[in-house]
Scaffold this motif. Structure first.
Motif, mmCIF file in Angstrom:
data_model
loop_
_atom_site.group_PDB
_atom_site.id
_atom_site.type_symbol
_atom_site.label_atom_id
_atom_site.label_comp_id
_atom_site.label_asym_id
_atom_site.label_seq_id
_atom_site.Cartn_x
_atom_site.Cartn_y
_atom_site.Cartn_z
ATOM 1 N N SER A 8 0.842 -1.191 0.000
ATOM 2 C CA SER A 8 0.000 0.000 0.000
ATOM 3 C C SER A 8 0.881 1.246 0.000
ATOM 4 O O SER A 8 2.104 1.145 -0.032
ATOM 5 C CB SER A 8 -0.958 -0.021 1.204
ATOM 6 O OG SER A 8 -0.251 0.220 2.393
ATOM 7 N N SER A 36 -1.024 -0.890 -4.700
ATOM 8 C CA SER A 36 -2.032 0.169 -4.745
ATOM 9 C C SER A 36 -1.472 1.338 -5.555
ATOM 10 O O SER A 36 -0.262 1.424 -5.794
ATOM 11 C CB SER A 36 -2.389 0.625 -3.325
ATOM 12 O OG SER A 36 -1.327 1.389 -2.764
ATOM 13 N N GLU A 37 -2.348 2.235 -5.948
ATOM 14 C CA GLU A 37 -1.884 3.426 -6.667
ATOM 15 C C GLU A 37 -0.964 4.252 -5.777
ATOM 16 O O GLU A 37 0.038 4.802 -6.236
ATOM 17 C CB GLU A 37 -3.080 4.265 -7.147
ATOM 18 C CG GLU A 37 -3.866 3.628 -8.273
ATOM 19 C CD GLU A 37 -3.004 3.270 -9.478
ATOM 20 O OE1 GLU A 37 -2.222 4.125 -9.955
ATOM 21 O OE2 GLU A 37 -3.102 2.113 -9.957
ATOM 22 N N ASP A 63 -3.771 -6.269 -11.119
ATOM 23 C CA ASP A 63 -4.263 -4.895 -11.157
ATOM 24 C C ASP A 63 -5.170 -4.696 -9.940
ATOM 25 O O ASP A 63 -6.108 -5.479 -9.725
ATOM 26 C CB ASP A 63 -5.046 -4.675 -12.455
ATOM 27 C CG ASP A 63 -5.550 -3.259 -12.622
ATOM 28 O OD1 ASP A 63 -5.724 -2.529 -11.617
ATOM 29 O OD2 ASP A 63 -5.799 -2.873 -13.777
ATOM 30 N N ASN A 64 -4.897 -3.697 -9.151
ATOM 31 C CA ASN A 64 -5.671 -3.450 -7.931
ATOM 32 C C ASN A 64 -7.138 -3.154 -8.206
ATOM 33 O O ASN A 64 -7.973 -3.272 -7.313
ATOM 34 C CB ASN A 64 -5.035 -2.303 -7.131
ATOM 35 C CG ASN A 64 -5.537 -2.248 -5.707
ATOM 36 O OD1 ASN A 64 -5.873 -3.253 -5.108
ATOM 37 N ND2 ASN A 64 -5.572 -1.047 -5.152
ATOM 38 N N LYS A 65 -7.473 -2.808 -9.440
ATOM 39 C CA LYS A 65 -8.867 -2.525 -9.794
ATOM 40 C C LYS A 65 -9.624 -3.780 -10.244
ATOM 41 O O LYS A 65 -10.829 -3.740 -10.421
ATOM 42 C CB LYS A 65 -8.922 -1.477 -10.899
ATOM 43 C CG LYS A 65 -8.375 -0.139 -10.475
ATOM 44 C CD LYS A 65 -8.328 0.828 -11.632
ATOM 45 C CE LYS A 65 -7.619 2.099 -11.199
ATOM 46 N NZ LYS A 65 -7.199 2.898 -12.341
ATOM 47 N N LEU A 67 -11.359 -6.711 -9.519
ATOM 48 C CA LEU A 67 -12.026 -7.479 -8.473
ATOM 49 C C LEU A 67 -12.441 -8.874 -8.945
ATOM 50 O O LEU A 67 -12.988 -9.651 -8.159
ATOM 51 C CB LEU A 67 -13.229 -6.712 -7.935
ATOM 52 C CG LEU A 67 -12.852 -5.487 -7.100
ATOM 53 C CD1 LEU A 67 -14.073 -4.641 -6.772
ATOM 54 C CD2 LEU A 67 -12.142 -5.909 -5.831
ATOM 55 N N SER A 72 -9.309 -12.974 -5.705
ATOM 56 C CA SER A 72 -10.502 -12.368 -5.116
ATOM 57 C C SER A 72 -11.505 -13.422 -4.662
ATOM 58 O O SER A 72 -12.546 -13.087 -4.107
ATOM 59 C CB SER A 72 -11.166 -11.398 -6.100
ATOM 60 O OG SER A 72 -11.767 -12.118 -7.159
ATOM 61 N N THR A 90 -5.489 1.547 4.369
ATOM 62 C CA THR A 90 -5.692 0.129 4.092
ATOM 63 C C THR A 90 -6.130 -0.598 5.354
ATOM 64 O O THR A 90 -7.047 -1.426 5.318
ATOM 65 C CB THR A 90 -4.402 -0.488 3.514
ATOM 66 O OG1 THR A 90 -4.113 0.160 2.266
ATOM 67 C CG2 THR A 90 -4.540 -1.978 3.287
ATOM 68 N N GLU A 100 -13.174 -2.399 -1.482
ATOM 69 C CA GLU A 100 -13.404 -1.613 -2.694
ATOM 70 C C GLU A 100 -12.385 -1.866 -3.794
ATOM 71 O O GLU A 100 -12.580 -1.461 -4.926
ATOM 72 C CB GLU A 100 -13.430 -0.123 -2.367
ATOM 73 C CG GLU A 100 -12.057 0.429 -2.000
ATOM 74 C CD GLU A 100 -12.004 1.943 -1.990
ATOM 75 O OE1 GLU A 100 -12.900 2.598 -2.538
ATOM 76 O OE2 GLU A 100 -11.048 2.469 -1.421
ATOM 77 N N ASN A 101 -11.251 -2.514 -3.460
ATOM 78 C CA ASN A 101 -10.225 -2.804 -4.456
ATOM 79 C C ASN A 101 -9.680 -4.208 -4.195
ATOM 80 O O ASN A 101 -10.058 -4.858 -3.214
ATOM 81 C CB ASN A 101 -9.116 -1.740 -4.439
ATOM 82 C CG ASN A 101 -8.452 -1.617 -3.079
ATOM 83 O OD1 ASN A 101 -8.104 -2.611 -2.435
ATOM 84 N ND2 ASN A 101 -8.249 -0.386 -2.619
#
Length: 190
Positions: A8, A36-37, A63-65, A67, A72, A90, A100-101
């Motif tokens: 993070s 994370s970004e 990729d954290n986006k 899901l 997951s 986090t 959410e991510n």
């Protein structure tokens, strides 16, 4: 062995490089990495190591986006997850179940499946809210391993200190790390 490593945006992102090198040195360890970004931004600000050297240590970089990634789902079996460093954002997301991510979802999945989650919170001083969230995470089964300095083992460099922290983290999974120097006593037993 199959491990998830989340990074993070807290300061100290370069510690994750040492963690991934240690995991890579193990025989048959599959590493799934999530950045994370904030971690990407902090990496650029703090580290002279090219980020592609970090990502090259992982078998899969998610990729954290995404899901819908393999990690997951609880049906994708792992040995657990390490978040190093773990930002207070986090930590709050984990304790609130706010998946959410992918980084938060993977932690949520590990927790619901009874898999070990090790958090390496990086902040100081700690507010009452930070402490409450750490207590909450511990009550939910997470292991809290703050990156605390060591002196008993003769650590002289930042790298020695990081290797100590990595060793303490890996002990949570029953892994002995060759660069970890444990306490052996004073020699004055009895």
């Amino acid at each position: 062995m199959r491990m998830i490593v989340g990074v993070s945006g807290a300061t100290g992102v370069e510690m994750s490089f040492y963690l991934l090198k240690a995991l890579r040195s193990l025989k048959d360890c599959e590493i799934h990495l999530i950045l994370s970004e904030g971690a990407k931004l902090t990496w650029e600000l703090e580290s002279s190591i090219p980020m592609d050297e970090l990502t090259a240590l992982a078998d899969v970089v998610h990729d954290n986006k995404n899901l819908a990634a393999s990690i997951s789902s609880g049906s994708f079996v792992t040995d657990g997850m390490i978040i190093m460093p773990c930002s207070m954002k986090t930590l709050a997301g984990i304790t609130a179940g706010f998946a959410e991510n992918l980084l938060l979802r993977a932690a949520d999945v590990c927790m619901k499946e009874g898999r070990k989650v090790v958090l390496v919170p990086r902040e100081m001083p700690l507010s009452r809210l930070h402490l409450r969230n750490m207590e909450c995470a511990a009550e939910y089964g997470c292991v809290i391993v703050p990156p605390v300095l060591t002196f008993y083992n003769g650590s002289k460099t930042v790298e020695d200190q990081i290797n100590h922290i990595v060793g303490k983290i890996l002990l949570q999974f029953g892994i002995t790390y060759e660069k970890f120097v444990p306490w052996t006593g004073t020699g004055k037993e009895g």
